[in-house]
Design an enzyme around this catalytic site. Structure first.
Site, PDB file in Angstrom:
ATOM      1  N   LYS A 107       0.833  -1.200   0.000  1.00  0.00           N
ATOM      2  CA  LYS A 107       0.000   0.000   0.000  1.00  0.00           C
ATOM      3  C   LYS A 107       0.864   1.245   0.000  1.00  0.00           C
ATOM      4  O   LYS A 107       0.599   2.211  -0.723  1.00  0.00           O
ATOM      5  CB  LYS A 107      -0.911   0.012   1.226  1.00  0.00           C
ATOM      6  CG  LYS A 107      -1.761   1.276   1.339  1.00  0.00           C
ATOM      7  CD  LYS A 107      -2.307   1.494   2.730  1.00  0.00           C
ATOM      8  CE  LYS A 107      -1.233   1.958   3.689  1.00  0.00           C
ATOM      9  NZ  LYS A 107      -1.785   2.340   5.021  1.00  0.00           N
ATOM     10  N   SER A 108       1.900   1.250   0.834  1.00  0.00           N
ATOM     11  CA  SER A 108       2.764   2.423   0.951  1.00  0.00           C
ATOM     12  C   SER A 108       3.406   2.777  -0.377  1.00  0.00           C
ATOM     13  O   SER A 108       3.447   3.947  -0.778  1.00  0.00           O
ATOM     14  CB  SER A 108       3.847   2.169   2.004  1.00  0.00           C
ATOM     15  OG  SER A 108       3.273   1.958   3.274  1.00  0.00           O
TER      16      SER A 108
ATOM     17  N   ARG B  64       2.252   6.057  -2.997  1.00  0.00           N
ATOM     18  CA  ARG B  64       3.306   7.001  -3.369  1.00  0.00           C
ATOM     19  C   ARG B  64       3.469   7.038  -4.886  1.00  0.00           C
ATOM     20  O   ARG B  64       3.575   8.104  -5.486  1.00  0.00           O
ATOM     21  CB  ARG B  64       4.626   6.606  -2.698  1.00  0.00           C
ATOM     22  CG  ARG B  64       4.706   6.941  -1.207  1.00  0.00           C
ATOM     23  CD  ARG B  64       5.889   6.247  -0.552  1.00  0.00           C
ATOM     24  NE  ARG B  64       6.148   6.693   0.812  1.00  0.00           N
ATOM     25  CZ  ARG B  64       5.503   6.274   1.882  1.00  0.00           C
ATOM     26  NH1 ARG B  64       4.504   5.394   1.746  1.00  0.00           N
ATOM     27  NH2 ARG B  64       5.820   6.715   3.084  1.00  0.00           N
TER      28      ARG B  64
ATOM     29  N   ARG C  31      -7.448  12.392  13.170  1.00  0.00           N
ATOM     30  CA  ARG C  31      -5.994  12.228  13.177  1.00  0.00           C
ATOM     31  C   ARG C  31      -5.297  13.561  12.912  1.00  0.00           C
ATOM     32  O   ARG C  31      -5.768  14.375  12.124  1.00  0.00           O
ATOM     33  CB  ARG C  31      -5.585  11.160  12.157  1.00  0.00           C
ATOM     34  CG  ARG C  31      -6.168   9.796  12.516  1.00  0.00           C
ATOM     35  CD  ARG C  31      -5.973   8.766  11.439  1.00  0.00           C
ATOM     36  NE  ARG C  31      -4.581   8.396  11.258  1.00  0.00           N
ATOM     37  CZ  ARG C  31      -4.168   7.461  10.399  1.00  0.00           C
ATOM     38  NH1 ARG C  31      -5.053   6.828   9.640  1.00  0.00           N
ATOM     39  NH2 ARG C  31      -2.898   7.174  10.294  1.00  0.00           N
TER      40      ARG C  31
ATOM     41  N   GLN D  46       4.608  10.101   8.001  1.00  0.00           N
ATOM     42  CA  GLN D  46       3.811  10.506   6.840  1.00  0.00           C
ATOM     43  C   GLN D  46       3.829  12.012   6.635  1.00  0.00           C
ATOM     44  O   GLN D  46       3.732  12.485   5.500  1.00  0.00           O
ATOM     45  CB  GLN D  46       2.376  10.004   6.974  1.00  0.00           C
ATOM     46  CG  GLN D  46       2.227   8.505   6.815  1.00  0.00           C
ATOM     47  CD  GLN D  46       0.792   8.037   6.988  1.00  0.00           C
ATOM     48  OE1 GLN D  46      -0.096   8.822   7.300  1.00  0.00           O
ATOM     49  NE2 GLN D  46       0.565   6.747   6.791  1.00  0.00           N
TER      50      GLN D  46
ATOM     51  N   SER E 283       8.950   5.521  12.594  1.00  0.00           N
ATOM     52  CA  SER E 283       8.890   4.759  11.339  1.00  0.00           C
ATOM     53  C   SER E 283       9.886   5.321  10.321  1.00  0.00           C
ATOM     54  O   SER E 283       9.566   5.532   9.146  1.00  0.00           O
ATOM     55  CB  SER E 283       7.464   4.770  10.769  1.00  0.00           C
ATOM     56  OG  SER E 283       6.544   4.267  11.706  1.00  0.00           O
TER      57      SER E 283
ATOM     58  N   ASP F 220       3.422  -0.335  12.556  1.00  0.00           N
ATOM     59  CA  ASP F 220       2.212  -0.926  11.994  1.00  0.00           C
ATOM     60  C   ASP F 220       2.104  -2.421  12.260  1.00  0.00           C
ATOM     61  O   ASP F 220       1.011  -2.990  12.125  1.00  0.00           O
ATOM     62  CB  ASP F 220       2.143  -0.683  10.481  1.00  0.00           C
ATOM     63  CG  ASP F 220       1.514   0.659  10.146  1.00  0.00           C
ATOM     64  OD1 ASP F 220       1.040   1.345  11.069  1.00  0.00           O
ATOM     65  OD2 ASP F 220       1.507   1.029   8.957  1.00  0.00           O
TER      66      ASP F 220
ATOM     67  N   LYS G  68      -3.543   6.299  15.246  1.00  0.00           N
ATOM     68  CA  LYS G  68      -3.741   5.609  13.971  1.00  0.00           C
ATOM     69  C   LYS G  68      -5.250   5.435  13.734  1.00  0.00           C
ATOM     70  O   LYS G  68      -6.058   6.185  14.263  1.00  0.00           O
ATOM     71  CB  LYS G  68      -3.023   4.258  13.996  1.00  0.00           C
ATOM     72  CG  LYS G  68      -1.508   4.358  14.125  1.00  0.00           C
ATOM     73  CD  LYS G  68      -0.869   4.732  12.809  1.00  0.00           C
ATOM     74  CE  LYS G  68       0.643   4.599  12.872  1.00  0.00           C
ATOM     75  NZ  LYS G  68       1.267   4.837  11.545  1.00  0.00           N
TER      76      LYS G  68
ATOM     77  N   ARG H  19      -4.323   2.022  18.773  1.00  0.00           N
ATOM     78  CA  ARG H  19      -3.937   0.621  18.601  1.00  0.00           C
ATOM     79  C   ARG H  19      -3.321   0.009  19.848  1.00  0.00           C
ATOM     80  O   ARG H  19      -3.462  -1.201  20.078  1.00  0.00           O
ATOM     81  CB  ARG H  19      -2.982   0.489  17.409  1.00  0.00           C
ATOM     82  CG  ARG H  19      -3.693   0.653  16.082  1.00  0.00           C
ATOM     83  CD  ARG H  19      -2.763   0.580  14.903  1.00  0.00           C
ATOM     84  NE  ARG H  19      -3.525   0.494  13.653  1.00  0.00           N
ATOM     85  CZ  ARG H  19      -3.005   0.602  12.445  1.00  0.00           C
ATOM     86  NH1 ARG H  19      -1.705   0.824  12.301  1.00  0.00           N
ATOM     87  NH2 ARG H  19      -3.771   0.512  11.384  1.00  0.00           N
TER      88      ARG H  19
END
Length: 424
Positions: A24-25, A29, A123, A167, A192, A308, A335, A339
């Protein structure tokens, strides 16, 4: 969403293979950069899921052509530069869309109205909005929904708070080649962190120049050019299958994934499973993990670079013979769900002892009791991680369709582990 899925122990094969969807990442992108690049790009092996569908729809609203030209291949193009308003865009529940698209809109011209699902409205956006207003964007609102009056980005030296999410920094990096001048993004710390390298690698594939400095990154202005881009399998989705092999003492092979070559930070989960007793090997056929013949051993690890998949490790931890402590988790509270709290709550529902800190979780050994109703908190990763418990004791999860966010075929793939899956 509604419905349930029951996962129960079955008969795992000694060795099995599963092909997980594309990252997905990487897909989001690449879709975004292909949309603003000069020329027409082709993306191979990209993810087809809810989050990537949101990115495609957002790009289409901006005038980008996104076309499925053959199975697994998407052709993208149309803007040859930053977007022009007016336009109305919805980011759905996709953090990668909201946080990546906003800076690109700021690099454009005109008025953009941007909204999102209530989950994404909660968020934070502050760091990215501050960096955009510092470069000339006018923004009405401090969270979704908001309006951007874009006049292009000035570039220059920008300080970024990336302590909550990488992000924020990735989005500003993606937009920087579209600015009027080179951009130096300075930051003290980021969670991350591997995703910063991932972003730079995708940008380089589309012709951008990114250099790491002692204080951050420097990005040259000049835009993007089209390319043929191949998306590697999703390491986050792979984590559940790697963990399944560790729990069942079997061997799983994941074609197309390599520990040595993967640009995704979540592949580091494999190293933690090795610490617990598994063995790992790379080959031309893919990445293979062998679960141990004996008991797993608990670990004490910092997962700030792979937050994640901390839930994956947390759901393996009850079956180890010593406690497991996971640190570096402060940002997981903002998130799709909180979580850290959600994982602790579900483990307690299963009768497992946990200690929840501000940014850490300790999971004690124990045999989970069967669960007839575990919430998934509208969070795809909670649903997929807690399916691991079903390899040892039956569990029923609510709202199983949340997996469509990043892996719509998850419940069709999960029986590869040997688990029995019944949706109702």
């Amino acid at each position: 969403m509604s419905g349930h899925v029951t996962v129960a122990p079955g008969r795992p094969s000694a060795a099995w293979t599963v092909t997980v969807p594309g990252s997905k990442s990487l897909t989001n992108r690449a879709l975004l950069l292909a949309g603003v690049a000069a020329g027409r790009s082709r993306l191979h092996g990209g993810l087809d899921a809810a989050d990537t569908a949101v990115m495609r729809a957002a790009l289409a609203a901006l005038g980008v052509s996104v076309e499925d030209v053959e199975p697994g291949v998407v052709a993208v193009g149309g803007l040859t530069g930053p977007p022009t308003g007016p336009a109305v865009v919805n980011c759905g529940m996709a953090g990668t869309v909201g946080r990546f698209l906003l800076p690109v809109l700021g690099a454009g011209a005109g008025r953009f109205e941007v909204d999102a699902h209530p989950q994404l409205r909660r968020r934070p956006l502050g760091p990215v909005l501050g960096a955009l207003t510092a470069q000339g964007a006018e923004i009405d609102g401090d969270a979704f929904p908001l309006t951007v009056e874009a006049h292009g980005l000035s570039g220059g030296v920008i300080d970024v708070d990336a302590s909550l999410s990488s992000q924020f920094l990735s989005g500003l990096m993606l937009a920087a080649p579209l600015a009027r001048a080179d951009t130096e993004l300075r930051f003290r710390a980021t969670v991350s962190a591997p995703y910063i390298g991932l972003t730079a690698a995708v940008m380089a594939a589309f012709g951008a120049s990114v250099a790491r400095t002692e204080t951050g990154v420097t990005v040259r202005a000049g835009g993007y050019r089209a390319c043929e881009y191949h998306v590697e399998p999703d390491a986050s989705t792979a984590s559940y299958f790697l963990a399944a092999a560790a729990l069942t003492g079997s061997a799983v092979t994941l074609p197309g994934l390599s520990r040595a070559r993967a640009g995704q930070g979540d592949i580091r989960l494999a190293d933690h499973l090795v610490q617990m007793g598994a063995t790992l090997s790379d080959s031309p056929g893919g990445l293979t993990l062998h679960g141990p013949a004996g008991a797993l051993t608990g670990v004490h690890v910092d997962m700030a670079d792979a937050t994640d998949v901390f839930m994956t490790l947390a759901c393996v931890a009850p079956f180890a013979n010593t406690p497991t402590t996971i640190e570096g988790l402060a940002n997981v509270r903002v998130k799709e769900s909180d979580r850290l709290a959600a994982t602790a709550e579900n483990l307690r529902r299963l009768g497992i002892g946990v200690e929840e800190g501000h940014d850490s979780l300790t999971v004690h050994p124990g045999r989970p009791r069967p669960a007839t109703r575990l919430p998934t908190f509208e969070d795809h990763r909670i649903a997929m991680a807690f399916s691991l418990i079903g390899l040892r004791v039956p569990v029923t999860l609510e709202d199983p369709e949340v997996v469509a966010k990043t892996c719509p075929t998850f419940w069709e793939l999960w029986p590869s582990t040997g688990a029995e899956v019944r949706r109702w």
